[in-house]
Write a protein that holds these residues in place. Structure first.
Motif, PDB file in Angstrom:
ATOM      1  N   HIS A  29      46.380  34.935  42.072  1.00  0.00           N
ATOM      2  CA  HIS A  29      45.172  35.244  42.366  1.00  0.00           C
ATOM      3  C   HIS A  29      44.533  34.159  42.979  1.00  0.00           C
ATOM      4  CE1 HIS A  29      42.715  33.570  39.431  1.00  0.00           C
ATOM      5  NE2 HIS A  29      43.519  34.029  38.468  1.00  0.00           N
ATOM      6  N   LEU A  66      41.171  37.702  39.516  1.00  0.00           N
ATOM      7  CA  LEU A  66      42.148  38.777  39.669  1.00  0.00           C
ATOM      8  C   LEU A  66      41.599  40.190  39.719  1.00  0.00           C
ATOM      9  CD1 LEU A  66      45.003  39.563  39.076  1.00  0.00           C
ATOM     10  CD2 LEU A  66      44.376  39.894  36.732  1.00  0.00           C
ATOM     11  N   VAL A 125      51.074  39.362  37.037  1.00  0.00           N
ATOM     12  CA  VAL A 125      50.071  38.871  37.903  1.00  0.00           C
ATOM     13  C   VAL A 125      48.942  37.892  36.793  1.00  0.00           C
ATOM     14  CG1 VAL A 125      49.673  40.392  39.853  1.00  0.00           C
ATOM     15  CG2 VAL A 125      48.932  41.081  37.639  1.00  0.00           C
ATOM     16  N   ASP A 170      46.237  36.247  34.976  1.00  0.00           N
ATOM     17  CA  ASP A 170      44.817  35.731  35.020  1.00  0.00           C
ATOM     18  C   ASP A 170      44.481  34.515  34.782  1.00  0.00           C
ATOM     19  OD1 ASP A 170      42.206  35.900  35.230  1.00  0.00           O
ATOM     20  OD2 ASP A 170      41.755  37.753  34.010  1.00  0.00           O
TER      21      ASP A 170
END
Length: 192
Positions: A10, A15, A35, A37
């Motif tokens: 991100h 995020l 993904v 964080d």
């Protein structure tokens, strides 16, 4: 060719929904996507707030978190990807991972270590033109340095788009540029 294992980082906004939407788009194309964080639940409404948090946590700690997130999957040959700050993080990890399959950068780049060497690593960058964080001189220098590492680099510039032009929740959003970016990026992934 086919299914890629993607580590998607991100931006300094944290995020946010746009990152999850990007991951969903990649999954819909058949890829496995993670993904992490790096901000541990913190999200921000402005670049300034995000940058302040990034400075507070520290570059070393954020890199440590990124390495820990990627390490369990790196043996499988990851494609590193990210948005702005996340792109810089992805670049750092990809250049240090001899098993990296590719590097997909949205809205950002990073410094390149002088001793960085890769074996024809496929790299694709999507960036606004002009971009307040990625000047023309910087991008030209970055491109030459990436080529010197042995990377196979493609750069796509989007005139008139804002910095984070793929995020529909931000003022920077440019739908035409975002759609073109995703079309080209998915094509790139399909060739790896």
């Amino acid at each position: 060719m086919g299914l890629m294992n993607i580590m998607l980082f991100h931006s300094t906004y944290g995020l946010r929904p746009a990152v999850h939407a990007a991951a969903a788009r990649l999954r819909d194309a058949g890829h496995e996507v993670r993904v992490p964080d790096l901000f541990e639940g913190h999200t921000f409404d402005t670049v300034e707030e995000g940058m302040a948090h990034k400075e507070e946590v520290g570059k070393g700690e954020l890199l440590r978190r990124a390495v820990l997130a990627a390490a369990p999957y790196s043996d499988q040959g990851l494609v590193y990807a990210g948005f702005s700050f996340g792109a810089a993080t992805a670049q750092t990890l990809a250049l240090g991972d001899e098993k990296a399959r590719g590097l997909l950068l949205f809205h950002g780049t990073s410094d390149i270590a002088e001793n960085a060497v890769v074996d024809e690593l496929p790299v694709q960058l999507h960036v606004a033109d002009p971009d307040p964080f990625e000047s023309h001189d910087w991008l030209n220098s970055w491109y030459l340095q990436m080529q010197r590492t042995g990377a196979d680099v493609e750069v796509y510039r989007y005139p008139g788009a804002g910095h984070l032009f793929t995020d529909p929740d931000l003022h920077d959003f440019d739908q035409a540029a975002a759609e073109q970016t995703w079309k080209v990026a998915l094509g790139f992934l399909a060739t790896l």
